[in-house]
Design a protein around this motif. Sequence first.
Motif, PDB file in Angstrom:
ATOM      1  N   VAL A   1       0.585  -1.087   0.069  1.00  0.00           N
ATOM      2  CA  VAL A   1       0.030   0.100   0.003  1.00  0.00           C
ATOM      3  C   VAL A   1       1.035   1.198   0.098  1.00  0.00           C
ATOM      4  O   VAL A   1       0.702   2.135  -0.814  1.00  0.00           O
ATOM      5  CB  VAL A   1      -0.927  -0.097   1.226  1.00  0.00           C
ATOM      6  CG1 VAL A   1      -1.693   1.148   1.392  1.00  0.00           C
ATOM      7  CG2 VAL A   1      -1.939  -1.384   1.074  1.00  0.00           C
ATOM      8  N   TYR A   2       2.163   1.185   0.966  1.00  0.00           N
ATOM      9  CA  TYR A   2       2.790   2.532   1.063  1.00  0.00           C
ATOM     10  C   TYR A   2       3.661   2.508  -0.437  1.00  0.00           C
ATOM     11  O   TYR A   2       3.636   3.665  -0.748  1.00  0.00           O
ATOM     12  CB  TYR A   2       3.808   1.932   1.885  1.00  0.00           C
ATOM     13  CG  TYR A   2       4.818   2.935   2.319  1.00  0.00           C
ATOM     14  CD1 TYR A   2       4.661   3.957   3.378  1.00  0.00           C
ATOM     15  CD2 TYR A   2       5.917   3.483   1.639  1.00  0.00           C
ATOM     16  CE1 TYR A   2       5.424   4.957   3.873  1.00  0.00           C
ATOM     17  CE2 TYR A   2       6.777   4.368   1.847  1.00  0.00           C
ATOM     18  CZ  TYR A   2       6.610   5.298   2.961  1.00  0.00           C
ATOM     19  OH  TYR A   2       7.350   6.358   3.499  1.00  0.00           O
TER      20      TYR A   2
ATOM     21  N   GLU B   1       1.704   6.948  -6.747  1.00  0.00           N
ATOM     22  CA  GLU B   1       0.731   7.601  -7.028  1.00  0.00           C
ATOM     23  C   GLU B   1       1.059   9.082  -6.929  1.00  0.00           C
ATOM     24  O   GLU B   1       0.498  10.162  -7.700  1.00  0.00           O
ATOM     25  CB  GLU B   1      -0.569   7.295  -6.442  1.00  0.00           C
ATOM     26  CG  GLU B   1      -1.821   8.330  -6.515  1.00  0.00           C
ATOM     27  CD  GLU B   1      -2.450   7.899  -7.804  1.00  0.00           C
ATOM     28  OE1 GLU B   1      -3.218   8.790  -8.407  1.00  0.00           O
ATOM     29  OE2 GLU B   1      -2.001   6.759  -8.460  1.00  0.00           O
TER      30      GLU B   1
ATOM     31  N   LEU C   1       2.189  10.601  -1.207  1.00  0.00           N
ATOM     32  CA  LEU C   1       2.706  10.180  -0.126  1.00  0.00           C
ATOM     33  C   LEU C   1       3.231  11.065   0.972  1.00  0.00           C
ATOM     34  O   LEU C   1       2.952  10.834   2.287  1.00  0.00           O
ATOM     35  CB  LEU C   1       4.076   9.291  -0.408  1.00  0.00           C
ATOM     36  CG  LEU C   1       4.860   8.680   0.851  1.00  0.00           C
ATOM     37  CD1 LEU C   1       3.916   7.510   1.389  1.00  0.00           C
ATOM     38  CD2 LEU C   1       5.995   7.861   0.378  1.00  0.00           C
TER      39      LEU C   1
ATOM     40  N   LEU D   1      -6.798   5.780  -2.211  1.00  0.00           N
ATOM     41  CA  LEU D   1      -6.750   6.458  -0.916  1.00  0.00           C
ATOM     42  C   LEU D   1      -6.637   8.138  -1.346  1.00  0.00           C
ATOM     43  O   LEU D   1      -7.318   8.684  -0.509  1.00  0.00           O
ATOM     44  CB  LEU D   1      -5.373   6.242  -0.412  1.00  0.00           C
ATOM     45  CG  LEU D   1      -5.063   4.878   0.435  1.00  0.00           C
ATOM     46  CD1 LEU D   1      -3.654   4.538   0.624  1.00  0.00           C
ATOM     47  CD2 LEU D   1      -5.863   4.903   1.704  1.00  0.00           C
ATOM     48  N   CYS D   2      -6.088   8.244  -2.423  1.00  0.00           N
ATOM     49  CA  CYS D   2      -6.307   9.952  -2.752  1.00  0.00           C
ATOM     50  C   CYS D   2      -7.402  10.179  -3.203  1.00  0.00           C
ATOM     51  O   CYS D   2      -8.096  11.387  -2.677  1.00  0.00           O
ATOM     52  CB  CYS D   2      -5.288  10.108  -3.874  1.00  0.00           C
ATOM     53  SG  CYS D   2      -3.346   9.717  -3.700  1.00  0.00           S
TER      54      CYS D   2
ATOM     55  N   SER E   1      -5.246   0.674  -2.853  1.00  0.00           N
ATOM     56  CA  SER E   1      -4.562   1.348  -3.849  1.00  0.00           C
ATOM     57  C   SER E   1      -4.314   2.775  -3.666  1.00  0.00           C
ATOM     58  O   SER E   1      -5.184   3.542  -2.860  1.00  0.00           O
ATOM     59  CB  SER E   1      -5.026   1.276  -5.263  1.00  0.00           C
ATOM     60  OG  SER E   1      -6.062   2.180  -5.473  1.00  0.00           O
ATOM     61  N   GLY E   2      -2.989   3.303  -4.159  1.00  0.00           N
ATOM     62  CA  GLY E   2      -2.882   4.471  -3.953  1.00  0.00           C
ATOM     63  C   GLY E   2      -3.992   5.686  -4.400  1.00  0.00           C
ATOM     64  O   GLY E   2      -4.308   6.822  -3.842  1.00  0.00           O
ATOM     65  N   GLN E   3      -4.266   5.384  -5.585  1.00  0.00           N
ATOM     66  CA  GLN E   3      -5.441   5.933  -6.337  1.00  0.00           C
ATOM     67  C   GLN E   3      -6.484   6.232  -5.384  1.00  0.00           C
ATOM     68  O   GLN E   3      -7.192   7.353  -5.264  1.00  0.00           O
ATOM     69  CB  GLN E   3      -5.652   5.487  -7.765  1.00  0.00           C
ATOM     70  CG  GLN E   3      -6.726   6.286  -8.425  1.00  0.00           C
ATOM     71  CD  GLN E   3      -6.856   5.622  -9.849  1.00  0.00           C
ATOM     72  OE1 GLN E   3      -6.669   4.487 -10.086  1.00  0.00           O
ATOM     73  NE2 GLN E   3      -7.575   6.719 -10.697  1.00  0.00           N
TER      74      GLN E   3
ATOM     75  N   ASP F   1       2.477   1.495  -3.390  1.00  0.00           N
ATOM     76  CA  ASP F   1       1.560   2.061  -4.233  1.00  0.00           C
ATOM     77  C   ASP F   1       1.182   3.582  -4.232  1.00  0.00           C
ATOM     78  O   ASP F   1       1.041   4.161  -5.264  1.00  0.00           O
ATOM     79  CB  ASP F   1       0.429   1.165  -4.415  1.00  0.00           C
ATOM     80  CG  ASP F   1      -0.414   1.186  -5.613  1.00  0.00           C
ATOM     81  OD1 ASP F   1      -0.056   0.679  -6.650  1.00  0.00           O
ATOM     82  OD2 ASP F   1      -1.851   1.690  -5.469  1.00  0.00           O
ATOM     83  N   LEU F   2       1.123   3.888  -2.878  1.00  0.00           N
ATOM     84  CA  LEU F   2       0.457   5.427  -2.748  1.00  0.00           C
ATOM     85  C   LEU F   2       1.963   6.348  -3.148  1.00  0.00           C
ATOM     86  O   LEU F   2       1.689   7.425  -3.647  1.00  0.00           O
ATOM     87  CB  LEU F   2       0.472   5.649  -1.048  1.00  0.00           C
ATOM     88  CG  LEU F   2       0.117   7.241  -1.007  1.00  0.00           C
ATOM     89  CD1 LEU F   2      -1.229   7.557  -1.590  1.00  0.00           C
ATOM     90  CD2 LEU F   2       0.047   7.231   0.648  1.00  0.00           C
TER      91      LEU F   2
ATOM     92  N   PHE G   1       0.349  11.832   3.724  1.00  0.00           N
ATOM     93  CA  PHE G   1      -0.042  10.455   4.640  1.00  0.00           C
ATOM     94  C   PHE G   1       1.090   9.899   5.572  1.00  0.00           C
ATOM     95  O   PHE G   1       2.396   9.951   5.484  1.00  0.00           O
ATOM     96  CB  PHE G   1      -0.442   9.168   3.444  1.00  0.00           C
ATOM     97  CG  PHE G   1      -1.512   9.482   2.656  1.00  0.00           C
ATOM     98  CD1 PHE G   1      -2.766   8.873   3.054  1.00  0.00           C
ATOM     99  CD2 PHE G   1      -1.229  10.243   1.725  1.00  0.00           C
ATOM    100  CE1 PHE G   1      -3.660   9.216   2.429  1.00  0.00           C
ATOM    101  CE2 PHE G   1      -2.287  10.359   0.740  1.00  0.00           C
ATOM    102  CZ  PHE G   1      -3.830   9.886   1.045  1.00  0.00           C
TER     103      PHE G   1
END
Length: 703
Positions: A123-124, A130, A133, A214-215, A210-212, A126-127, A136
């Motif tokens: 997860v980290y 994106e 980071l 999360l954003c 996914s990072g997407q 992938d963010l 977060f």
Amino acid sequence: MANRTGAQWHRAAHWRRWLFVSLVLSQSAIASYCLVWVLPYHGGTLTERVILALFAVLYTWIAVGFWIGTLGFVIRRAGGDRLSLLRRHPAAELAHTSLAPTAVILPIYHEPVRWTLNGLKAVYQDLAAEGGLEFFQFYVLSDSRSADVWLEEQQVWCELVRDLKAEGRLFYRRRPVNLNFKSGNVADFLRRWGRRHRYVVVLDADSLLSGQTLCQMVRLMEREPRVGILQTNPSIINAQSLFARVQQFANRFYSPLFATGLAAVQLGDAAFWGHNAILRVQPFMAHCGLRKLPGRGLFGGPILSHDFVEAAFMGRAGFEVWLEPGLSGSYEESPPTLADELVRDHRWAKGNLQHLWVMLREPGLRFAHRMAFLNGIMAYVASPLWLLFLMAVTVAAAQMTLAPIDYFPEGHQGLFPLWPEWRPEWALTLALSTVLLLFLPKFLALVDALLQGRTTEFGGGVRMFQGVLLEILVSILLAPVRMLAHSRFVFAALSNVSLRWAGQNRTEEMSWRQGVVSQWPAVVVGATWSWFAWHLDTAFFLWSLPVALPLLMSAQTAVLLSRRALGVGLLNRRLLLIPEEVSPPPVLEKARAVRAVAPEHSSLTPFQQAILLPQVNRLHQAFARVHSTLERERHWSTDVERCLKHGPALLTDAKLARIARDRWALAYLHRQSWKADPESYWGRCIRNLLAQRLNESRQQADA
């Protein structure tokens, strides 16, 4: 703009819910009326009145699921719900919305350490890919009690920080006192560090986001200041056993319909599922604190299933709670066996039944959230109601077969006898309507996938259809087993049987012995009922087979469904396939890659490493406390000497934890163990360690 949108969804929710309730109740009323004329005495006996009452409740419960799925199908065919959060904001608008300080928290309790933290690592990463980071921070929040487990957690966390260069961004905290389970863990984090962040994203040990996504979640919260909780609809992934693959296929194939329908009815009064969701910190801290229930037995003590209650409290405070099915990139995993699912359901049954107190006694809750409580309660209470319904039908059949016809049954008024009537055509129609309610939404999902051209995501049209049939077969086999198990859980909860909160099994298959031991009550009930039905009436025996046969086969079913070879074999034949297996998303590929890396093998346990390895010992000293000399000598200095002389085997987990939390004890044991006699406990550990390293050096030289 926000006020106008809020008024719009409130009006829509009002009309949608009235339509939904009208459809459910009218359909149930018609079915109950049909049953009156199917029953020989038309509800004229006590047994028949019990059957009618139970049938009305259970048919209504089934109708709720049917109309949720049907509504989801209609909305998806219409292009989606225009009131959903994602439909309100174009993609370009969201992309230009600034992010805000957000914490990603991972509460854990006795989970597989490397597997769990490597998921967080994915997860980290992938963010980071994106590009969001910097907004977060990540927190691993441990409630683990075993010293070997949390020592390994600290060590793997340190490796993770080093590999990701995440100093100051990835943190670890273990609570020395485990109060109120997961909700207490999250509350402790919020009290300590919540004010540093505007939002908190809650993960489970098996969660991936996914990072997407999360954003997107943060940006939606920024655009919608009245939203207190935003819940995604997680997809199940990484299934290996046949049981898990069936659950994974059902979740991925049917949930778009059901989640869309549920979100359309709930709108801003949705539920919180406890993970894969984002919380607005300030109102959550102000309004979602959970008091202990003031009653007795089941309705006393800490609330076990906290998430629905927190959503209800957020709604009571005037904030919105949304389920957004359009947020893809949210994943979790399924229990690998039926036994593991039932262990989880045992916990959830007690937690959901506690909601009855909250639903009836807590003031100011929105009606939709009270109905969400009722829905969760019925998820488990429906099972004992089905069991009672079957018992009542059996009693009625026995009365008609063994007793002479009673022309003046109890409660019948009048001078003329009540003639029993049989209407097999009505009974057949009622049975078919029940089957229709249960299975039509699954075939609507099939139609939806065909119309959207998504067949290749599930292995092609033929295999997709075969997958639906296989899932229906398995659900038929498991329904009576779950009914009996859930009935037992409900009665145990009402009797206030204590529960042990444990980590979830994610890898082990079920042995034949475990299958027989876990399922013998179901086999006994199925055999007894079949024997009675056979001797009572042939037609009744045939009617009982759809329930009795799965109970008789429950041990074999549970064992075979736990087999990974069967699940992987179907995957190789492209059956029960899901889109994430056809085209894996980046976060899933990252998780598989980091989890596939075999850790460096060690002959030492985490506690032994904490004592012997200098670098590991220094790490754990940094986490440990400095106790006073008086406290150490008074309470447990003898345990340190016993550990030095005999090793940890003679000490309890609590005593080992006290040693591992004390900086002086760790330093003292490290110094003295390296001075120990070669034949002592620690001397043998050192000899094994040196032999392992010598062997590794030789292997490297040979390579």
